[in-house]
Write a protein that holds these residues in place. Structure first.
Motif, short mmCIF file in Angstrom:
data_model
loop_
_atom_site.label_atom_id
_atom_site.label_comp_id
_atom_site.label_asym_id
_atom_site.label_seq_id
_atom_site.Cartn_x
_atom_site.Cartn_y
_atom_site.Cartn_z
N MET A 1 0.85 -1.19 0.00
CA MET A 1 0.00 0.00 0.00
C MET A 1 0.89 1.25 0.00
SD MET A 1 -2.96 1.20 2.67
CE MET A 1 -1.93 1.43 4.08
N THR A 2 0.54 2.20 -0.81
CA THR A 2 1.25 3.46 -0.89
C THR A 2 0.56 4.47 0.01
OG1 THR A 2 1.84 2.96 -3.17
CG2 THR A 2 2.08 5.24 -2.47
N THR A 3 1.33 5.20 0.82
CA THR A 3 0.75 6.22 1.68
C THR A 3 1.14 7.61 1.19
OG1 THR A 3 2.61 6.27 3.22
CG2 THR A 3 0.87 4.66 3.68
N PHE A 4 0.32 8.58 1.56
CA PHE A 4 0.55 9.96 1.13
C PHE A 4 1.92 10.45 1.57
CE2 PHE A 4 0.36 14.54 1.69
CZ PHE A 4 -0.13 14.96 0.46
N ASP A 5 2.30 10.15 2.81
CA ASP A 5 3.54 10.68 3.36
C ASP A 5 4.80 10.12 2.69
OD1 ASP A 5 2.10 12.25 5.16
OD2 ASP A 5 1.99 10.61 6.61
N GLU A 6 4.74 8.92 2.13
CA GLU A 6 5.93 8.33 1.52
C GLU A 6 6.12 8.70 0.05
OE1 GLU A 6 5.27 4.18 2.31
OE2 GLU A 6 4.16 3.88 0.47
N VAL A 7 5.16 9.40 -0.53
CA VAL A 7 5.22 9.77 -1.95
C VAL A 7 5.84 11.16 -2.09
CG1 VAL A 7 3.81 10.29 -3.98
CG2 VAL A 7 3.24 8.34 -2.54
N ASN A 8 6.71 11.30 -3.09
CA ASN A 8 7.35 12.59 -3.37
C ASN A 8 7.11 13.00 -4.81
OD1 ASN A 8 8.82 12.96 -0.81
ND2 ASN A 8 9.86 11.08 -1.46
N ILE A 9 7.03 14.29 -5.04
CA ILE A 9 6.94 14.80 -6.41
C ILE A 9 8.17 14.32 -7.17
CG2 ILE A 9 6.95 16.89 -7.83
CD1 ILE A 9 5.25 18.22 -5.63
N GLY A 10 7.95 13.81 -8.35
CA GLY A 10 9.03 13.27 -9.17
C GLY A 10 9.14 11.76 -9.11
N ASP A 11 8.47 11.12 -8.14
CA ASP A 11 8.48 9.65 -8.07
C ASP A 11 7.87 9.07 -9.34
OD1 ASP A 11 9.52 9.81 -5.51
OD2 ASP A 11 7.71 9.09 -4.50
N ALA A 12 8.51 8.03 -9.86
CA ALA A 12 8.00 7.35 -11.05
C ALA A 12 7.23 6.11 -10.64
CB ALA A 12 9.15 6.96 -11.98
N LEU A 13 6.12 5.86 -11.32
CA LEU A 13 5.37 4.63 -11.12
C LEU A 13 6.02 3.53 -11.95
CD1 LEU A 13 3.35 6.92 -10.32
CD2 LEU A 13 1.54 5.38 -11.08
N PRO A 14 5.92 2.27 -11.51
CA PRO A 14 6.46 1.18 -12.33
C PRO A 14 5.71 1.10 -13.65
CG PRO A 14 5.82 0.40 -10.13
CD PRO A 14 5.33 1.81 -10.27
N ARG A 15 6.44 0.95 -14.75
CA ARG A 15 5.78 0.89 -16.06
C ARG A 15 4.95 -0.38 -16.17
NH1 ARG A 15 9.42 1.03 -20.82
NH2 ARG A 15 8.63 -0.88 -21.70
N TRP A 71 -0.48 0.71 -8.38
CA TRP A 71 0.63 1.34 -7.65
C TRP A 71 0.16 1.86 -6.29
CZ3 TRP A 71 0.55 6.71 -6.64
CH2 TRP A 71 1.70 7.21 -6.01
N ALA A 72 -0.99 2.50 -6.26
CA ALA A 72 -1.46 3.19 -5.06
C ALA A 72 -1.97 2.24 -3.98
CB ALA A 72 -2.55 4.19 -5.43
N GLY A 73 -2.53 1.12 -4.38
CA GLY A 73 -3.01 0.14 -3.41
C GLY A 73 -4.50 0.21 -3.18
N PRO A 74 -5.02 -0.81 -2.45
CA PRO A 74 -6.47 -0.96 -2.28
C PRO A 74 -7.12 0.11 -1.40
CG PRO A 74 -5.29 -2.61 -0.99
CD PRO A 74 -4.27 -1.90 -1.83
N ALA A 75 -6.34 0.85 -0.62
CA ALA A 75 -6.93 1.90 0.21
C ALA A 75 -7.02 3.23 -0.52
CB ALA A 75 -6.11 2.07 1.50
N SER A 76 -6.54 3.28 -1.75
CA SER A 76 -6.58 4.53 -2.53
C SER A 76 -7.97 4.74 -3.12
CB SER A 76 -5.54 4.48 -3.65
OG SER A 76 -5.87 3.46 -4.58
N VAL A 77 -8.26 6.00 -3.42
CA VAL A 77 -9.53 6.36 -4.06
C VAL A 77 -9.23 7.34 -5.19
CG1 VAL A 77 -11.81 7.42 -3.77
CG2 VAL A 77 -10.80 6.09 -1.89
N VAL A 78 -9.56 6.94 -6.41
CA VAL A 78 -9.37 7.84 -7.56
C VAL A 78 -10.41 8.95 -7.46
CG1 VAL A 78 -9.48 8.03 -10.07
CG2 VAL A 78 -8.33 6.07 -9.01
N LYS A 79 -9.95 10.17 -7.51
CA LYS A 79 -10.84 11.34 -7.42
C LYS A 79 -11.13 11.94 -8.79
CE LYS A 79 -11.42 11.45 -2.98
NZ LYS A 79 -12.76 11.33 -2.38
N ALA A 80 -10.19 11.85 -9.72
CA ALA A 80 -10.40 12.43 -11.05
C ALA A 80 -9.43 11.78 -12.03
CB ALA A 80 -10.19 13.94 -11.04
N ILE A 81 -9.94 11.53 -13.23
CA ILE A 81 -9.10 11.10 -14.34
C ILE A 81 -9.39 12.04 -15.50
CG2 ILE A 81 -8.62 9.28 -16.03
CD1 ILE A 81 -9.36 7.21 -13.97
N ARG A 82 -8.34 12.63 -16.05
CA ARG A 82 -8.47 13.51 -17.22
C ARG A 82 -7.53 12.97 -18.28
NH1 ARG A 82 -7.39 16.01 -12.75
NH2 ARG A 82 -8.99 17.21 -11.71
#
Length: 140
Positions: A1-15, A71-82
């Protein structure tokens, strides 16, 4: 699970590489109730100017969602997709999804992910996804 505090701007998601099979393109169009012939009938797709059937936007949207939530995990909630479509996804190709964290909103607990999905013709999809992440990992 990915948490808000461990994510940084510039982090890449696994392709994520997605083989574009005829079955994937046709089945997901039908599953999303998109019965346009260009998504399931090769002869009619060619007659209408395409080289073959091609993926519909609902499938692309779902694959972008899957990419980010995997990447974000099951506790994540998508708020918007554009998203914006570009080159078509045809059978026999591969779409490669990549993403990068481009923003953090501490008040909402959301991160913004810039997403690109490319195939051999170029960018099939570009856009952003806003996803809410839990503040910290819950104890096991």
């Amino acid at each position: 699970m990915t948490t808000f505090d461990e994510v940084n701007i510039g982090d890449a998601l696994p392709r994520l590489e997605i083989p574009l099979t005829r079955t994937l393109i046709v089945a997901t169009a039908i599953a999303s109730r998109d019965f346009q012939d260009v998504h399931h009938d090769p002869a009619l797709a060619v007659e209408r100017g395409s080289e073959d059937v091609f993926m519909n936007i609902l499938t692309t949207n779902g694959l972008v969602d899957r990419f980010v939530t995997s990447w974000a995990g099951p506790a994540s909630v998508v708020k918007a997709i554009r998203i914006r479509l570009g080159a078509p996804n045809h059978p026999g190709d591969t779409m490669v999804l990549t993403g990068e964290v481009t923003g953090k909103d501490a008040d909402r607990g959301c991160v913004r992910i810039a997403v690109t999905g490319e195939n051999s013709r170029g960018a099939h999809v570009t856009g952003t996804v806003d996803v809410h992440l839990p503040a910290e990992e819950e104890p096991a």
